[in-house]
Design an enzyme around this catalytic site. Structure first.
Site, short mmCIF file in Angstrom:
data_model
loop_
_atom_site.label_atom_id
_atom_site.label_comp_id
_atom_site.label_asym_id
_atom_site.label_seq_id
_atom_site.Cartn_x
_atom_site.Cartn_y
_atom_site.Cartn_z
N GLU A 109 0.67 -1.11 -0.08
CA GLU A 109 0.11 0.07 -0.10
C GLU A 109 0.80 1.38 0.07
O GLU A 109 2.06 1.21 0.47
CB GLU A 109 -0.98 0.14 1.41
N CYS A 143 3.08 8.44 1.52
CA CYS A 143 3.59 7.58 2.52
C CYS A 143 3.65 6.12 1.75
O CYS A 143 2.91 5.79 1.31
CB CYS A 143 2.55 7.42 3.64
N CYS A 178 5.54 -7.13 7.89
CA CYS A 178 6.59 -6.68 8.71
C CYS A 178 6.87 -7.81 9.56
O CYS A 178 6.13 -8.21 10.18
CB CYS A 178 6.15 -5.45 9.63
N CYS A 202 4.88 -4.82 16.53
CA CYS A 202 4.49 -3.92 17.27
C CYS A 202 3.08 -4.18 17.46
O CYS A 202 2.15 -4.68 16.81
CB CYS A 202 4.76 -2.52 16.80
N CYS A 216 -0.06 -2.27 15.75
CA CYS A 216 0.09 -2.08 14.22
C CYS A 216 -0.35 -3.00 13.43
O CYS A 216 -0.27 -4.13 13.58
CB CYS A 216 1.50 -2.00 13.94
N GLY A 261 6.11 -2.05 6.29
CA GLY A 261 7.37 -2.56 6.34
C GLY A 261 8.44 -1.88 7.52
O GLY A 261 8.18 -0.77 7.81
N SER A 296 11.47 6.16 8.63
CA SER A 296 11.07 6.09 9.81
C SER A 296 11.44 4.50 10.46
O SER A 296 11.22 3.68 9.65
CB SER A 296 9.46 6.18 10.16
N LEU A 346 9.33 5.95 19.14
CA LEU A 346 9.69 5.63 20.18
C LEU A 346 8.38 4.80 21.21
O LEU A 346 8.72 3.79 21.75
CB LEU A 346 9.99 6.98 21.04
N CYS A 388 -1.91 6.14 9.57
CA CYS A 388 -0.83 5.60 10.04
C CYS A 388 -1.02 4.14 11.07
O CYS A 388 -2.17 4.29 11.67
CB CYS A 388 -0.35 6.44 11.34
N1 SAH Z 1 8.58 0.42 10.53
C1 SAH Z 1 8.65 1.79 10.73
C2 SAH Z 1 7.53 2.24 9.73
C3 SAH Z 1 6.12 2.14 10.59
S1 SAH Z 1 4.60 2.71 10.23
C4 SAH Z 1 8.46 2.29 12.28
O1 SAH Z 1 8.44 1.58 13.00
O2 SAH Z 1 8.90 3.39 12.32
C5 SAH Z 1 4.75 4.51 10.82
C6 SAH Z 1 4.54 4.74 12.34
O3 SAH Z 1 3.13 4.50 12.59
C7 SAH Z 1 5.21 4.16 13.35
O4 SAH Z 1 5.74 5.02 14.25
C8 SAH Z 1 4.22 3.22 13.70
O5 SAH Z 1 4.51 2.79 15.13
C9 SAH Z 1 3.22 3.81 13.75
N2 SAH Z 1 1.79 3.17 14.23
C10 SAH Z 1 1.69 1.88 13.95
N3 SAH Z 1 0.39 1.49 14.10
C11 SAH Z 1 -0.07 2.63 14.49
C12 SAH Z 1 -1.56 2.65 14.86
N4 SAH Z 1 -2.54 1.94 14.80
N5 SAH Z 1 -1.89 4.04 15.19
C13 SAH Z 1 -1.11 5.21 15.02
N6 SAH Z 1 0.21 4.91 14.76
C14 SAH Z 1 0.68 3.78 14.17
#
Ligand code: SAH
Length: 369
Positions: A101, A114, A121, A125, A128, A168, A200, A224, A341
């Site tokens: 996507e 984006c 991935c 997390c 996510c 990813g 990121s 973070l 996001c």
């Molecule tokens: N792997 C990379 C890119 C991930 S997506 C990373 O971890 O930075 C970009 C951002 O969206 C990351 O900060 C991720 O933690 C955040 N994210 C993931 N799930 C989310 C959600 N449900 N709501 C808001 N932000 C989220």
């Protein structure tokens, strides 16, 4: 990347993502002068033509030869959704059959895309949506760059900002991501300012260090999401491998070597990381650093978390009002099309069950090193 000797029986290869150097090798193999490589590179990445016949400064023979061996479109558009706020979400099928996507986010003064760097991935997390897919595959340099070209062609709008915040972990596909960013920022390529290209990362410490040592011109954001090691470990398994202390050390090193500001992302999860004590801990943790804090309201992905109430978000923000760094609260975009996001989760069929992959499936698997 070397371009292998070509015969007319081979399947056409994607042209997007090939560097000038690899095109030079091809041109020399084809008995063409070296400057043809730059011409082809520019038609593909800068002018973004959709047809070889539009490459008007090349001979007819060369155009035909290119068309015999290469393709300009490698991603197949599967679906495109347009949100009421203008955000567009694209689902592409890559040659392996998986879907990825990209999200187009138009704003008054800038147009952001984006993009994805992997299919699925491996990081897991807990909040996510992409994590639910498990890791399936790294994208090639061309597949990363083509997302931008195709969206620019579709919208007719010049992309000014790129964020590698789609599906990813970019730092587990490091060489391809860096090559892709180079093409994006090349004035003869996509001509997007390098500092407007943001990578990121979840916090792959050795790659953050490498990125600093190489003094890459692109911007860096770190996810973070927690001010303490214990809390971070409870929501982000990567913290078991790389501690908060090591992460902050690599971030400090980055600002020292590159003299650039780092962005920290912090997704607000109700009752998890959004209380006043945590805001103060965050303030203490980040104050010594040249940085910016981007608070992201949690986008519901049905994973058992809630978005904090407005007042709670405001209180958290207020607790950081005297911070020596800039704090922003991200506005949610494209929520009606699940384009925000953390909501990117590509599944080919609506009824398909999420896939959990404990072990990366093949040799292209990323290593957390
Ligand atoms: N792997 C990379 C890119 C991930 S997506 C990373 O971890 O930075 C970009 C951002 O969206 C990351 O900060 C991720 O933690 C955040 N994210 C993931 N799930 C989310 C959600 N449900 N709501 C808001 N932000 C989220």
């Amino acid at each position: 990347m070397a371009v292998p000797a070509s015969s007319s029986s081979e399947t056409p290869r994607p042209l997007v993502g090939l560097s000038v150097a690899s095109l030079k090798a091809l041109m020399s193999e084809w008995g063409q002068p070296a400057y043809r490589a730059t011409q082809v590179y520019k038609w593909v990445h800068h002018h973004q033509v959709r047809d070889f016949q539009e490459m008007t400064n090349l001979s007819k023979e060369l155009r035909t030869r290119l068309a015999d061996h290469f393709i300009l479109e490698n991603l197949r558009l599967k679906t495109r959704q347009i949100s009421s706020d203008g955000t567009r979400k694209y689902l592409w099928t890559i040659p392996s059959g998986h879907d990825i996507e990209s999200v187009f986010i138009p704003e008054e003064k800038r147009t952001t895309i984006c993009i994805s760097s992997q299919v699925g991935c491996a990081l897991g997390c807990s909040f996510c949506a992409t994590a639910r897919m498990g890791f399936l595959q790294n994208l090639t340099t061309g597949e990363i760059v083509e997302q931008i070209i195709r969206v620019q062609q579709d919208t007719g709008v010049k992309i000014t900002n790129v964020v590698l915040m789609g599906m990813g972990e970019p730092f587990l596909n490091y060489p391809r991501v860096i090559d892709a960013c180079k093409i994006m920022s090349d004035p003869e390529g996509l001509a997007i300012a390098a500092k407007k290209v943001t990578i990121s990362t979840v916090g792959i410490v050795p790659r953050i260090r490498q990125f600093s040592e190489e003094d890459q011109p692109f911007s860096l954001a770190i996810s973070l999401h927690a001010p303490t090691q214990a809390l971070r470990q409870s929501i982000m398994p990567v913290a078991d491998k790389f501690s908060l202390e090591e992460l902050m050390d690599s971030a400090r090193e980055y600002t020292r070597i590159t003299r650039k500001r780092i962005t920290f992302e912090y997704v607000l999860l109700a009752g998890v990381n959004d209380n006043l004590r945590q805001a103060r801990e965050l303030l203490k943790l980040l104050s010594p650093l040249k940085c910016k804090l981007n608070l992201i309201p949690y986008n519901d992905t049905g994973l058992g978390y809630d978005l904090p109430a407005q007042e709670r978000q405001a209180t958290f923000l207020e607790a950081l009002s005297r911070a020596p760094f800039t704090v922003t609260l991200r506005k949610n975009r494209g929520n009606d099309i699940a384009a925000a996001c953390g909501q990117l989760y590509a599944k080919s069929r609506e009824d398909e069950q999420p896939r959990f992959i404990a072990q990366p499936p093949d040799a292209r698997a990323p290593q957390i090193l």
